[in-house]
Enzyme design. Structure first.
Site: not given
Ligand code: UDP
Length: 141
Positions: A59, A87, A93, A104, A114, A117, A128
């Site tokens: 992705f 978080r 996510t 979310r 979503n 971040h 970051e």
């Molecule tokens: N993401 C996506 N498809 C997926 C998994 C993640 O588009 O199958 C994107 C989504 O926007 C997510 C970001 O990649 O917020 C980072 O992924 P992570 O697993 O780190 O999730 P987060 O920490 O943002 O919850």
């Protein structure tokens, strides 16, 4: 619990929905203080650099394109246990799996778009925050 800082980004979908204030309000109600903030339209290189850890994921390209599709709101948040607290406020996510009342669940449309971040560890939070803000632009309040 220790006083921590974490990096939060309100993503282009949520900025476009005009819910920056509603999301800030959730931070404030949870005891998180905004100690640095800026609106920014990320360049492709900036988005790729920020998400470099995901470079090999299927992705990745879609994620980068989404993150540069409009301006984002970037902030450093400070508070007791800020990394985990943020978080928890964000929710899972995938918004379909996000608990009711989380950012979310309330504002995100899909796993790609979503809304927010948030740093996933104290170590990543420091990296970051430094990616977006020189130390002199992060304030103690
Ligand atoms: N993401 C996506 N498809 C997926 C998994 C993640 O588009 O199958 C994107 C989504 O926007 C997510 C970001 O990649 O917020 C980072 O992924 P992570 O697993 O780190 O999730 P987060 O920490 O943002 O919850």
């Amino acid at each position: 619990m220790a006083l921590e800082r974490t990096l939060s980004i309100i993503k282009p979908d949520a900025v476009a929905k005009n819910v920056i204030g509603e999301i800030y309000s959730r931070f404030e109600k949870a005891g998180l203080k905004v100690v640095a903030a800026k609106m920014k339209h990320l360049s492709k290189a900036e988005a790729e650099g920020f998400y470099a850890v995901h470079r090999e994921r299927p992705f990745f390209n879609a994620l980068v394109e989404f993150m540069i599709s409009g301006p984002v709101m970037v902030q450093a948040l400070e508070g007791e246990g800020a990394v985990l607290k943020n978080r928890e406020l964000m929710g899972a996510t995938n918004p379909k799996e996000a608990a009711a009342g989380t950012i979310r669940a309330d504002f995100a449309d899909s796993i790609d778009a979503n809304a927010v971040h948030g740093s996933d560890s104290l170590e990543n939070a420091a990296i970051e925050i430094a990616y977006f803000f020189p130390a002199t632009d992060v304030y103690t309040r």
